[in-house]
Design a protein around this motif. Structure first.
Motif, PDB file in Angstrom:
ATOM      1  N   LEU A  36     147.007  -0.782 -23.509  1.00  0.00           N
ATOM      2  CA  LEU A  36     147.336   0.291 -22.567  1.00  0.00           C
ATOM      3  C   LEU A  36     148.126   1.407 -23.237  1.00  0.00           C
ATOM      4  CD1 LEU A  36     148.336  -1.841 -19.434  1.00  0.00           C
ATOM      5  CD2 LEU A  36     146.150  -0.688 -19.867  1.00  0.00           C
ATOM      6  N   LYS A  37     149.066   1.033 -24.116  1.00  0.00           N
ATOM      7  CA  LYS A  37     149.911   2.040 -24.775  1.00  0.00           C
ATOM      8  C   LYS A  37     149.096   2.969 -25.665  1.00  0.00           C
ATOM      9  CE  LYS A  37     154.527  -0.027 -25.122  1.00  0.00           C
ATOM     10  NZ  LYS A  37     155.598  -0.396 -26.074  1.00  0.00           N
ATOM     11  N   VAL A  38     148.254   2.388 -26.516  1.00  0.00           N
ATOM     12  CA  VAL A  38     147.543   3.245 -27.464  1.00  0.00           C
ATOM     13  C   VAL A  38     146.493   4.102 -26.759  1.00  0.00           C
ATOM     14  CG1 VAL A  38     147.983   1.751 -29.447  1.00  0.00           C
ATOM     15  CG2 VAL A  38     145.882   1.441 -28.144  1.00  0.00           C
ATOM     16  N   VAL A  39     145.865   3.555 -25.732  1.00  0.00           N
ATOM     17  CA  VAL A  39     144.890   4.350 -24.980  1.00  0.00           C
ATOM     18  C   VAL A  39     145.586   5.521 -24.289  1.00  0.00           C
ATOM     19  CG1 VAL A  39     143.297   4.335 -23.017  1.00  0.00           C
ATOM     20  CG2 VAL A  39     143.229   2.486 -24.703  1.00  0.00           C
ATOM     21  N   GLU A  40     146.726   5.252 -23.685  1.00  0.00           N
ATOM     22  CA  GLU A  40     147.451   6.323 -22.984  1.00  0.00           C
ATOM     23  C   GLU A  40     147.875   7.426 -23.939  1.00  0.00           C
ATOM     24  OE1 GLU A  40     151.282   6.913 -19.980  1.00  0.00           O
ATOM     25  OE2 GLU A  40     151.053   5.040 -21.087  1.00  0.00           O
ATOM     26  N   LYS A  41     148.294   7.053 -25.149  1.00  0.00           N
ATOM     27  CA  LYS A  41     148.803   8.073 -26.080  1.00  0.00           C
ATOM     28  C   LYS A  41     147.698   8.830 -26.806  1.00  0.00           C
ATOM     29  CE  LYS A  41     151.991   9.148 -29.737  1.00  0.00           C
ATOM     30  NZ  LYS A  41     153.309   8.850 -30.336  1.00  0.00           N
ATOM     31  N   PHE A  42     146.633   8.133 -27.201  1.00  0.00           N
ATOM     32  CA  PHE A  42     145.700   8.739 -28.148  1.00  0.00           C
ATOM     33  C   PHE A  42     144.358   9.161 -27.559  1.00  0.00           C
ATOM     34  CE2 PHE A  42     148.425   6.110 -30.959  1.00  0.00           C
ATOM     35  CZ  PHE A  42     148.899   7.137 -31.786  1.00  0.00           C
ATOM     36  N   TYR A  73     138.228   1.120 -16.465  1.00  0.00           N
ATOM     37  CA  TYR A  73     139.087  -0.041 -16.705  1.00  0.00           C
ATOM     38  C   TYR A  73     139.435  -0.099 -18.189  1.00  0.00           C
ATOM     39  CZ  TYR A  73     137.655  -1.398 -12.051  1.00  0.00           C
ATOM     40  OH  TYR A  73     137.430  -1.395 -10.692  1.00  0.00           O
ATOM     41  N   VAL A  74     140.676  -0.488 -18.464  1.00  0.00           N
ATOM     42  CA  VAL A  74     141.151  -0.679 -19.835  1.00  0.00           C
ATOM     43  C   VAL A  74     141.780  -2.059 -19.899  1.00  0.00           C
ATOM     44  CG1 VAL A  74     142.727   0.107 -21.636  1.00  0.00           C
ATOM     45  CG2 VAL A  74     141.532   1.787 -20.204  1.00  0.00           C
ATOM     46  N   PHE A  75     141.096  -2.972 -20.582  1.00  0.00           N
ATOM     47  CA  PHE A  75     141.557  -4.351 -20.655  1.00  0.00           C
ATOM     48  C   PHE A  75     141.763  -4.777 -22.106  1.00  0.00           C
ATOM     49  CE2 PHE A  75     139.099  -5.418 -16.517  1.00  0.00           C
ATOM     50  CZ  PHE A  75     140.189  -5.056 -15.740  1.00  0.00           C
ATOM     51  N   GLY A  76     142.938  -5.334 -22.367  1.00  0.00           N
ATOM     52  CA  GLY A  76     143.179  -6.018 -23.624  1.00  0.00           C
ATOM     53  C   GLY A  76     143.130  -7.518 -23.402  1.00  0.00           C
ATOM     54  N   ASP A  77     143.757  -8.238 -24.307  1.00  0.00           N
ATOM     55  CA  ASP A  77     143.819  -9.695 -24.195  1.00  0.00           C
ATOM     56  C   ASP A  77     144.779 -10.055 -23.072  1.00  0.00           C
ATOM     57  OD1 ASP A  77     143.770 -12.435 -24.622  1.00  0.00           O
ATOM     58  OD2 ASP A  77     145.149 -12.349 -26.329  1.00  0.00           O
ATOM     59  N   ARG A  78     144.256 -10.697 -22.023  1.00  0.00           N
ATOM     60  CA  ARG A  78     145.041 -11.063 -20.843  1.00  0.00           C
ATOM     61  C   ARG A  78     145.005 -12.568 -20.635  1.00  0.00           C
ATOM     62  NH1 ARG A  78     141.559  -8.600 -16.691  1.00  0.00           N
ATOM     63  NH2 ARG A  78     140.033  -8.873 -18.354  1.00  0.00           N
ATOM     64  N   GLU A  79     146.113 -13.086 -20.169  1.00  0.00           N
ATOM     65  CA  GLU A  79     146.183 -14.516 -19.884  1.00  0.00           C
ATOM     66  C   GLU A  79     145.160 -14.882 -18.811  1.00  0.00           C
ATOM     67  OE1 GLU A  79     149.520 -17.892 -18.611  1.00  0.00           O
ATOM     68  OE2 GLU A  79     150.135 -15.818 -19.028  1.00  0.00           O
ATOM     69  N   GLY A  80     144.442 -15.963 -19.056  1.00  0.00           N
ATOM     70  CA  GLY A  80     143.465 -16.438 -18.088  1.00  0.00           C
ATOM     71  C   GLY A  80     142.070 -15.892 -18.283  1.00  0.00           C
ATOM     72  N   VAL A  81     141.908 -14.924 -19.196  1.00  0.00           N
ATOM     73  CA  VAL A  81     140.580 -14.367 -19.485  1.00  0.00           C
ATOM     74  C   VAL A  81     140.254 -14.670 -20.944  1.00  0.00           C
ATOM     75  CG1 VAL A  81     139.137 -12.304 -19.541  1.00  0.00           C
ATOM     76  CG2 VAL A  81     140.958 -12.507 -17.828  1.00  0.00           C
ATOM     77  N   PRO A  82     139.164 -15.371 -21.215  1.00  0.00           N
ATOM     78  CA  PRO A  82     138.842 -15.705 -22.605  1.00  0.00           C
ATOM     79  C   PRO A  82     138.656 -14.449 -23.454  1.00  0.00           C
ATOM     80  CG  PRO A  82     137.473 -16.965 -21.088  1.00  0.00           C
ATOM     81  CD  PRO A  82     138.184 -15.938 -20.266  1.00  0.00           C
ATOM     82  N   LYS A  83     139.090 -14.547 -24.701  1.00  0.00           N
ATOM     83  CA  LYS A  83     138.900 -13.439 -25.639  1.00  0.00           C
ATOM     84  C   LYS A  83     137.427 -13.278 -25.986  1.00  0.00           C
ATOM     85  CE  LYS A  83     143.309 -14.138 -28.115  1.00  0.00           C
ATOM     86  NZ  LYS A  83     143.726 -15.353 -27.390  1.00  0.00           N
ATOM     87  N   LYS A  84     137.074 -12.069 -26.416  1.00  0.00           N
ATOM     88  CA  LYS A  84     135.778 -11.884 -27.047  1.00  0.00           C
ATOM     89  C   LYS A  84     135.702 -12.787 -28.279  1.00  0.00           C
ATOM     90  CE  LYS A  84     136.598  -7.476 -27.750  1.00  0.00           C
ATOM     91  NZ  LYS A  84     136.391  -6.055 -28.154  1.00  0.00           N
ATOM     92  N   PRO A  85     134.556 -13.374 -28.593  1.00  0.00           N
ATOM     93  CA  PRO A  85     133.204 -13.031 -28.133  1.00  0.00           C
ATOM     94  C   PRO A  85     132.756 -13.674 -26.824  1.00  0.00           C
ATOM     95  CG  PRO A  85     133.049 -14.684 -29.833  1.00  0.00           C
ATOM     96  CD  PRO A  85     134.507 -14.327 -29.737  1.00  0.00           C
TER      97      PRO A  85
END
Length: 218
Positions: free
Chosen positions: A119-125, A133-145
């Motif tokens: 969220l920080k880098v998207v907001e700044k750059f 939607y802007v999603f990073g690694d969140r608890e309860g959601v499996p990471k990519k792949p």
């Protein structure tokens, strides 16, 4: 129009973050008198989440669960002080995003970077209001792949997966796209070699960001 939405990876796709990531990990390693790595090595360490980045950067003999957790916390703190020092959008990214927004293409971001830093880098750059939607690694959601995050975005946007382009710079992204039933696009300017992307499912390799616009021309 066959496609009307895009999911972008973040690091190595929209933003060149490698120096800030490498500097953060190396600073932590150096304080513990552990070997540091050149920046190019980090291109292959990143992409599957912060904990995996730390695991790859630590010497084999240090890769215990306790050490990985301890050093992950230390790197997160260090990155919190460095995340915006050298990070920049790749050339042509801002213009490409603005053009896509102007023609009504719906866009979101899915990253394995910790959610708060995503969220920080998207907001700044990156331009405001470009992304649904802007999603990073969140608890309860499996990471990519694992495709769960991409399919969640598809559901939230009420657009079927087959109408999405998925744009990324790593094998992780290409596998995610394919597993989610989205069209996988690799970028030549990112952290990994294009041959890796083709080998893991990329159907198109972009030489520059403007080439993405061709998918939305009648």
């Amino acid at each position: 129009m066959k496609y009307n939405a895009v999911i972008f990876d973040l690091d190595g796709t929209l933003l060149d973050t490698i120096d800030d990531l490498a500097d953060s990990v190396n600073a932590v390693l150096k304080r513990s008198s552990l070997p540091i790595h050149d920046t190019d090595s980090y291109r292959y360490f990143v992409g599957t989440g912060l904990k995996n980045l730390v695991r790859k950067a630590l010497p084999d003999s240090f890769r215990t669960s306790d050490n990985i957790n301890k050093y992950t916390d230390a790197v997160a703190k260090e990155y919190g002080a460095r995340w915006d020092k050298k990070t920049r959008p790749y050339a042509g990214i801002i213009d490409m995003l603005s053009t896509l927004t102007g023609i009504g293409v719906k866009m979101s971001i899915l990253s394995n970077k910790p959610h708060k830093f995503t969220l920080k880098v998207v907001e700044k750059f990156l331009p405001a209001n470009c992304f649904e939607y802007v999603f990073g690694d969140r608890e309860g959601v499996p990471k990519k792949p694992d495709p769960a995050g991409a399919l969640e975005i598809s559901s939230l946007m009420n657009i079927p997966p087959e109408r999405f382009l998925y744009v990324g710079d790593s094998d992780t992204d290409m596998i995610t796209a394919t597993s989610a039933g989205m069209y996988p696009i690799g970028v030549k300017w990112g952290f990994r070699d294009p041959n890796e992307l083709i080998r893991t499912g990329a159907k198109t390799i972009l030489e520059n960001p403007q080439e993405l616009l061709a998918f939305f021309r009648e």
